[in-house]
Design a protein around this motif. Structure first.
Motif, short mmCIF file in Angstrom:
data_model
loop_
_atom_site.label_atom_id
_atom_site.label_comp_id
_atom_site.label_asym_id
_atom_site.label_seq_id
_atom_site.Cartn_x
_atom_site.Cartn_y
_atom_site.Cartn_z
N LEU A 26 -68.68 -5.11 -2.16
CA LEU A 26 -70.07 -4.69 -2.35
C LEU A 26 -70.71 -5.57 -3.40
CD1 LEU A 26 -69.97 -0.79 -2.58
CD2 LEU A 26 -70.51 -2.21 -0.61
N GLY A 27 -71.50 -6.51 -2.96
CA GLY A 27 -72.22 -7.34 -3.91
C GLY A 27 -73.58 -6.75 -4.18
N THR A 28 -74.39 -7.51 -4.87
CA THR A 28 -75.77 -7.11 -5.12
C THR A 28 -76.44 -6.83 -3.78
OG1 THR A 28 -75.70 -8.70 -6.92
CG2 THR A 28 -77.86 -7.83 -6.33
N GLY A 29 -77.17 -5.73 -3.72
CA GLY A 29 -77.93 -5.43 -2.51
C GLY A 29 -77.18 -4.63 -1.47
N LEU A 30 -75.97 -4.20 -1.82
CA LEU A 30 -75.23 -3.37 -0.86
C LEU A 30 -74.58 -2.16 -1.54
CD1 LEU A 30 -74.49 -3.24 2.19
CD2 LEU A 30 -72.41 -4.47 1.66
N GLY A 31 -74.84 -2.00 -2.82
CA GLY A 31 -74.21 -0.93 -3.60
C GLY A 31 -74.37 0.45 -2.98
N LEU A 68 -65.52 5.19 6.64
CA LEU A 68 -66.91 4.84 6.90
C LEU A 68 -67.05 4.61 8.40
CD1 LEU A 68 -69.77 4.03 5.89
CD2 LEU A 68 -68.89 1.75 5.50
N ALA A 69 -67.99 5.32 9.00
CA ALA A 69 -68.22 5.22 10.45
C ALA A 69 -66.90 5.37 11.22
CB ALA A 69 -68.90 3.89 10.78
N GLY A 70 -66.07 6.27 10.74
CA GLY A 70 -64.81 6.57 11.43
C GLY A 70 -63.67 5.60 11.16
N VAL A 108 -68.45 -9.14 3.32
CA VAL A 108 -68.89 -9.48 1.97
C VAL A 108 -70.42 -9.51 1.91
CG1 VAL A 108 -68.65 -11.20 0.12
CG2 VAL A 108 -66.86 -11.02 1.86
N SER A 109 -70.95 -9.10 0.77
CA SER A 109 -72.39 -9.28 0.57
C SER A 109 -72.63 -9.95 -0.77
CB SER A 109 -73.12 -7.93 0.60
OG SER A 109 -72.89 -7.26 -0.61
N ASN A 110 -73.79 -10.58 -0.90
CA ASN A 110 -74.14 -11.20 -2.18
C ASN A 110 -75.65 -11.37 -2.28
OD1 ASN A 110 -75.03 -13.68 -0.96
ND2 ASN A 110 -72.89 -14.30 -0.76
N ALA A 111 -76.08 -11.79 -3.47
CA ALA A 111 -77.48 -12.17 -3.66
C ALA A 111 -77.53 -13.68 -3.77
CB ALA A 111 -78.01 -11.54 -4.94
N ALA A 112 -78.57 -14.28 -3.24
CA ALA A 112 -78.65 -15.74 -3.27
C ALA A 112 -80.10 -16.18 -3.36
CB ALA A 112 -78.01 -16.30 -2.01
N GLY A 113 -80.28 -17.40 -3.81
CA GLY A 113 -81.61 -18.00 -3.84
C GLY A 113 -81.85 -18.75 -2.54
N ALA A 114 -83.07 -18.72 -2.05
CA ALA A 114 -83.39 -19.40 -0.78
C ALA A 114 -83.74 -20.86 -1.05
CB ALA A 114 -84.55 -18.70 -0.09
N ILE A 115 -82.89 -21.74 -0.53
CA ILE A 115 -83.14 -23.18 -0.61
C ILE A 115 -84.02 -23.59 0.57
CG2 ILE A 115 -82.01 -25.44 -0.48
CD1 ILE A 115 -81.27 -24.08 -3.03
N THR A 261 -77.84 -0.64 6.73
CA THR A 261 -77.88 -0.41 8.19
C THR A 261 -76.99 -1.41 8.91
OG1 THR A 261 -80.14 0.38 8.03
CG2 THR A 261 -79.41 -0.31 10.21
N LEU A 262 -77.13 -2.69 8.56
CA LEU A 262 -76.34 -3.73 9.22
C LEU A 262 -74.84 -3.47 9.08
CD1 LEU A 262 -77.86 -7.22 8.25
CD2 LEU A 262 -77.96 -6.07 10.46
N PHE A 263 -74.41 -3.20 7.86
CA PHE A 263 -72.97 -3.04 7.61
C PHE A 263 -72.42 -1.77 8.26
CE2 PHE A 263 -71.19 -6.29 4.73
CZ PHE A 263 -72.31 -7.09 4.58
N LYS A 264 -73.21 -0.69 8.17
CA LYS A 264 -72.73 0.59 8.74
C LYS A 264 -72.56 0.46 10.25
CE LYS A 264 -75.23 4.26 8.08
NZ LYS A 264 -76.19 5.17 7.40
N GLU A 265 -73.57 -0.10 10.89
CA GLU A 265 -73.50 -0.21 12.35
C GLU A 265 -72.44 -1.21 12.78
OE1 GLU A 265 -76.92 -0.24 14.75
OE2 GLU A 265 -77.98 1.22 13.52
#
Ligand code: HPA
Length: 270
Positions: A26-31, A68-70, A108-115, A261-265
Motif C-alpha cells: 500500500l503506497g501513497t494513494g491506496l491506504g 479481500l474480495a474473497g 503495488v501502488s505509489n505516487a509519482a510525478g508526471a514526466i 476500485t481498481l485494486f478491489k475489482e
C-alpha cells in the motif's frame, strides 16, 4: 539470508499468516484499501524478527493478513525506501517473506510525478515498464543464486494479463488509466529541471522513489507483478513550480477512490 528468511516466515506462520495468495504494497494513494480488508491478524514491523526495523528504530508500518474480495491477502501498510537509509536488500526483504508465505501475485501502488505532460495530476498510470535509476540492484549480493537465478530476465517485468484486466476494470468504471514507463530515483529531494528533461529523453512517463526494487525481487522470485502510480504533480521543466508536499498528498487523496476500485475489482478477478 536464508536463515533470516526462515526465522521471519516461521514467526509469521505461527502468528496466523496462513498461505496468502496475493501480496499488496500500500503506497501513497491506496491506504484506504485497508478499510475493505477483513483483518485476521496484524503485526507491527518492529515486532517481526529480521524485518529492517526490528532492531533499528520505530516504524509505524504493519504487516496485515486478511481477506479481500474473497482472497487471502498479505498487506504491507507502509513500505521501506532507500531514501530513509535502508539498503536495497532491506527494502525488498518483505517481498521475499511474502513469497515464502505463499503469494503468487504482488500488487503495488505509489505516487509519482508526471514526466509525460499529456498525463495530468490526479490521474492514474499503469506501469508497463520501468527504468532503474537507484544506482544499484537488490540482487547485487553474495549468495543471491541460493534464492533464485542471478541473471533475472526483465523482458516483461509487469504481468500483461493483469494489466489488461486493470484496463478493462478502468474502462468499465469510467476511470482514466494511462499506461507508461516509471523511472525510480533514490530521492528524497525532488528533481531539478535538467533532471526532468533527462528523464523525458530517456523515455520515462513518470518518476518516483519506490517500487522498482520490489518489482525486481518479485521477478527474481517469479511472482506475477502489477503496479499503479497516482500522478501527484506535473514535471514540466519549462514551468516548474516549487514542490508543494501538501498538494502532492491532496492529489494522492483525490485519486484514492479510483485506486481502491481498481485494486478491489482486480483482486476479485484474479
Ligand atoms: N519526483 C519524484 N518522486 C515523486 C514526484 C516527483 O516529481 N512526485 C511524487 N513522487
Amino acid at each position: 539470508m536464508i536463515k533470516f528468511i526462515t526465522e521471519t516466515v516461521d514467526y509469521l506462520k505461527e502468528k496466523g499468516f496462513d498461505t496468502p495468495e496475493i501480496g499488496i504494497i500500500l503506497g501513497t494513494g491506496l491506504g484506504q484499501l485497508i478499510n475493505d480488508v477483513e483483518i485476521i491478524k496484524e503485526v507491527s514491523y518492529n515486532h517481526i524478527p529480521n524485518f529492517p526495523t526490528a532492531t533499528v528504530e520505530f516504524h509505524k508500518g504493519k504487516l496485515i493478513f486478511g481477506k479481500l474480495a474473497g482472497k487471502k491477502v498479505v498487506v504491507m501498510q507502509g513500505r521501506f525506501h532507500v531514501y530513509e537509509g535502508y539498503s536495497l536488500q532491506d527494502v525488498t526483504y518483505p517481498v521475499r517473506i511474502m513469497e515464502k508465505l505463499g503469494i503468487h501475485t504482488l500488487l503495488v501502488s505509489n505516487a509519482a510525478g508526471a514526466i509525460n505532460l499529456d498525463f495530468k495530476k490526479g490521474e492514474l498510470m499503469l506501469i508497463d515498464d520501468h527504468i532503474n535509476l537507484q544506482g544499484s540492484s537488490p540482487l547485487a549480493f553474495q549468495g543471491v543464486e541460493q534464492l533464485g537465478e542471478r541473471f533475472v530476465d526483465m523482458s516483461a517485468p509487469y504481468d500483461t494479463e493483469i494489466n489488461s484486466t486493470f484496463k478493462n476494470i478502468a474502462n468499465a468504471n469510467g476511470i482514466k488509466l494511462h499506461k507508461g514507463v516509471y523511472a525510480s530515483v533514490v530521492g528524497p529531494q525532488l528533481e531539478t529541471r535538467a533532471e526532468y528533461r533527462m528523464l523525458k529523453i530517456m523515455g520515462a512517463d513518470a518518476v518516483g522513489m519506490s517500487t522498482v526494487p520490489e518489482v525486481i525481487v518479485a521477478n527474481h522470485l517469479k511472482l506475477k507483478v502489477a503496479a499503479v502510480s497516482v500522478l501527484t504533480d506535473e514535471c514540466d521543466p519549462d514551468n516548474l513550480a516549487p514542490v508543494d508536499i501538501a498538494e502532492i498528498i491532496a492529489m494522492a487523496g483525490k485519486a484514492e477512490p479510483d485506486m481502491v476500485t481498481l485494486f478491489k475489482e482486480l483482486i476479485e478477478n484474479i
